[in-house]
Design an enzyme around this catalytic site. Structure first.
Site, PDB file in Angstrom:
ATOM      1  N   LYS A 109      29.350 138.555   4.812  1.00  0.00           N
ATOM      2  CA  LYS A 109      30.871 137.904   4.745  1.00  0.00           C
ATOM      3  C   LYS A 109      31.324 137.631   3.251  1.00  0.00           C
ATOM      4  O   LYS A 109      30.908 136.761   2.743  1.00  0.00           O
ATOM      5  CB  LYS A 109      30.798 136.557   5.391  1.00  0.00           C
ATOM      6  CG  LYS A 109      32.103 135.786   5.602  1.00  0.00           C
ATOM      7  CD  LYS A 109      31.732 134.341   6.152  1.00  0.00           C
ATOM      8  CE  LYS A 109      33.260 133.536   5.710  1.00  0.00           C
ATOM      9  NZ  LYS A 109      33.787 133.324   4.323  1.00  0.00           N
ATOM     10  N   GLY A 123      27.949 129.974  -4.029  1.00  0.00           N
ATOM     11  CA  GLY A 123      29.223 129.397  -3.990  1.00  0.00           C
ATOM     12  C   GLY A 123      29.260 128.017  -4.521  1.00  0.00           C
ATOM     13  O   GLY A 123      28.208 127.698  -5.484  1.00  0.00           O
ATOM     14  N   SER A 124      29.870 127.107  -4.321  1.00  0.00           N
ATOM     15  CA  SER A 124      29.972 125.535  -4.761  1.00  0.00           C
ATOM     16  C   SER A 124      28.692 124.780  -4.376  1.00  0.00           C
ATOM     17  O   SER A 124      28.005 124.900  -3.114  1.00  0.00           O
ATOM     18  CB  SER A 124      31.214 124.873  -4.472  1.00  0.00           C
ATOM     19  OG  SER A 124      31.329 124.798  -2.935  1.00  0.00           O
ATOM     20  N   ALA A 144      28.963 121.853  -3.178  1.00  0.00           N
ATOM     21  CA  ALA A 144      29.294 120.888  -1.813  1.00  0.00           C
ATOM     22  C   ALA A 144      29.079 121.794  -0.591  1.00  0.00           C
ATOM     23  O   ALA A 144      28.469 121.389   0.525  1.00  0.00           O
ATOM     24  CB  ALA A 144      30.779 120.417  -1.922  1.00  0.00           C
ATOM     25  N   THR A 145      29.492 122.990  -0.814  1.00  0.00           N
ATOM     26  CA  THR A 145      29.329 124.040   0.578  1.00  0.00           C
ATOM     27  C   THR A 145      28.085 124.416   0.332  1.00  0.00           C
ATOM     28  O   THR A 145      27.509 124.582   1.751  1.00  0.00           O
ATOM     29  CB  THR A 145      30.110 125.181   0.259  1.00  0.00           C
ATOM     30  OG1 THR A 145      31.774 124.869  -0.056  1.00  0.00           O
ATOM     31  CG2 THR A 145      30.139 126.025   1.541  1.00  0.00           C
ATOM     32  N   GLY A 146      27.078 124.601  -0.664  1.00  0.00           N
ATOM     33  CA  GLY A 146      25.772 124.752  -0.429  1.00  0.00           C
ATOM     34  C   GLY A 146      25.044 123.710   0.190  1.00  0.00           C
ATOM     35  O   GLY A 146      24.136 124.300   0.857  1.00  0.00           O
ATOM     36  N   GLU A 169      22.720 130.081  -4.650  1.00  0.00           N
ATOM     37  CA  GLU A 169      23.142 130.239  -6.125  1.00  0.00           C
ATOM     38  C   GLU A 169      24.316 129.593  -6.164  1.00  0.00           C
ATOM     39  O   GLU A 169      25.538 129.701  -5.647  1.00  0.00           O
ATOM     40  CB  GLU A 169      23.272 131.631  -6.646  1.00  0.00           C
ATOM     41  CG  GLU A 169      23.462 131.571  -7.853  1.00  0.00           C
ATOM     42  CD  GLU A 169      23.761 132.901  -8.334  1.00  0.00           C
ATOM     43  OE1 GLU A 169      24.901 132.889  -9.452  1.00  0.00           O
ATOM     44  OE2 GLU A 169      23.590 133.847  -8.037  1.00  0.00           O
TER      45      GLU A 169
END
Length: 479
Positions: free
Chosen positions: A178, A229-230, A232-234, A251
């Site tokens: 995605k 990604g970030s 926060a999202t990780g 990462e």
């Protein structure tokens, strides 16, 4: 004007890839050209049903793909690299339109991604003999995990897709990939180009919003998530994956320090330091985000970096000689503008930049800041944009302490003529990768990943490849 007219032409020639077939959807994503801030393309957005079918196809394709040898899978990866290199110019132009970076950097991204792909499939993963005596023969073997979900970011969508994609495929897994909803187009075109290279179901590519990513991380038939990604999202990915004990590679972001020692020639290193800070308009996880310069060369370094900033050409990535394109999306642009305004309120000194240009597109000039408090947001947060603080130090122990005083730990660098001393300082940085007299140097053969909150696991090298496999001990008692 011709480029503006081209940007206004709405492209819709994009498809999802599921089980070797190109598909459309009732839902669509609008994709914005950040040089103009206007929609220039639409692509299908996957539903939950699309995801379920993609995962099912990946599961069905797994036994036959897993049964192939490493050499057979490597040959198909190399063929895919050839296909992408043949279409490199077409892909690079599309990448620049949706991402914003200069065309030369889009070409370089595809070069880097294919070179790393070819490098990865040259790495052997042999069985390891642990014990071989009169009583026992014990080996450590590695088998594919299964179906891998890969979620990629918008700053380098092709190179950061090819790394985990090839790692997963080469080690015998199948994939559902995605891309970011901000930059889905080039990834979908890559899928279209490669659908005849890999067997149906081995590689599935779905565009969609954040909800699609959440569905992937919670899906019971996805065995691992690779996310870039970030932070926060990780953390959300990790929490969701925990429910089904999925393996994860994360990462995440960085707040990378560069320590500039007193024995360097500031003019000699300024171009490298500037590029490592501002490439892709600072939208690089491992870009230099904080500069600590020794007081004896501080003023000269500042002057040299200002000169580099003044030479930089800001503009549409498709225009000749552009060195800095726009920020990729309005959300990131607004965040960096807010950070600039907040930094002004602290009384910090702006050597360059600081003004927000009027007009279309998400453009910001390269901005260098001095006389800034260590507790300010610009120093403490990951800016992910073209604004960098330069801070002074007199004692290297203090510089190391300040460099490590962060929840991030992706990478960092030390710049000095004394490379032995530089390596000693670098080894004390609390990061996943520490460079001396360079920054952003990566390779398919060298592990890359973050310490602290900058990630879990490693990409690339045998270490990264093994993270897509389950280690299994096979113990045989000799008769």
């Amino acid at each position: 004007m011709a480029e503006r007219a081209a940007s206004m032409t709405l492209r819709t020639d994009f498809s999802l890839l599921i089980d070797g077939k190109l598909e459309h959807s009732d839902q669509e994503l609008e994709v914005i050209n950040p040089a103009f801030g206007t929609v220039f393309a639409r692509c299908p957005a996957a539903s939950r049903s699309h995801l379920d079918r993609a995962v099912k196809a990946a599961r069905a394709a797994l036994p036959a793909w897993r049964a192939k040898s490493f050499a057979e899978r490597a040959a198909l990866v190399r063929k895919s690299s050839e296909v992408l290199r043949e279409k490199q110019n077409e892909l690079a132009e599309l990448l620049t339109r949706e991402q914003g970076k200069p065309l030369s950097q889009s070409v370089a991204e595809i070069d880097r991604g294919t070179a790393q792909s070819d490098g990865l499939v040259g790495i052997e993963i042999p069985n390891e003999v642990l014990v071989d005596d009169k009583q026992n023969h014990i080996e450590l073997r590695y088998r594919p995990l299964g179906v891998i979900g890969i979620i990629t970011p918008w700053n380098a969508p092709i190179s950061l897709a090819l790394g985990p994609l090839v790692s997963a495929l080469y080690t015998g897994n199948t994939v559902v990939l995605k891309p970011s909803p901000y930059t889905p187009l080039t990834t979908l075109k890559v899928a279209e180009l490669l659908k005849g290279v890999f067997p149906p179901g081995v590689m599935n590519v779905l565009a969609g919003g954040d909800q699609l990513g959440a569905w992937m991380t919670e899906h019971p038939d996805v065995d691992k998530i690779s996310f870039t990604g970030s932070v926060a999202t990780g953390k959300k990915v990790l929490a969701s994956a925990a429910a089904t004990m999925k393996r994860v590679t994360l990462e995440l972001g960085g707040n990378d320090p560069a320590i500039i020692m007193d024995d360097v020639d500031p003019k000699a290193i300024a171009k490298k330091v500037f590029f490592a800070s501002f490439v892709n308009s600072g939208q690089v996880c491992m870009a230099i985000k904080r500069i600590y310069a020794h007081e004896s060369i501080y003023d000269e370094l500042c002057a040299a970096l200002v000169e580099e900033a003044r030479k930089a050409k800001i503009g549409n990535g498709l225009e000749p000689d552009t060195t800095l394109g726009p920020l990729q999306n309005k959300m990131q642009y607004d965040k960096v503008v807010n950070l600039i305004n907040d930094t002004k309120k602290t009384g910090a000194k702006f050597l360059t930049g600081g003004d927000v240009p009027k007009g279309p597109g998400y453009f910001l000039p390269p901005t260098l800041v001095t006389d800034i408090d260590e507790t300010s947001r610009l120093v403490q947060e990951e800016q992910f944009g073209p604004i960098v603080p330069i801070m002074k130090f007199s004692d290297v122990e203090d510089a190391i302490r300040r460099a490590n005083d962060t929840r991030y730990g992706l990478s960092g660098s030390v710049w000095t003529k004394d490379t032995e001393h530089g390596a000693e300082i670098a080894s004390r940085l609390e990061v996943g990768t520490a460079w001396v007299n360079q920054h952003r140097a990566t390779s398919a053969f060298v592990p890359f990943g973050g310490a602290k909150e900058s990630g879990l696991g490693r990409a690339y090298s045998s270490l990264g490849l093994k993270s897509y496999m389950e280690p299994e001990v096979v113990s045989v008692a000799k008769q």
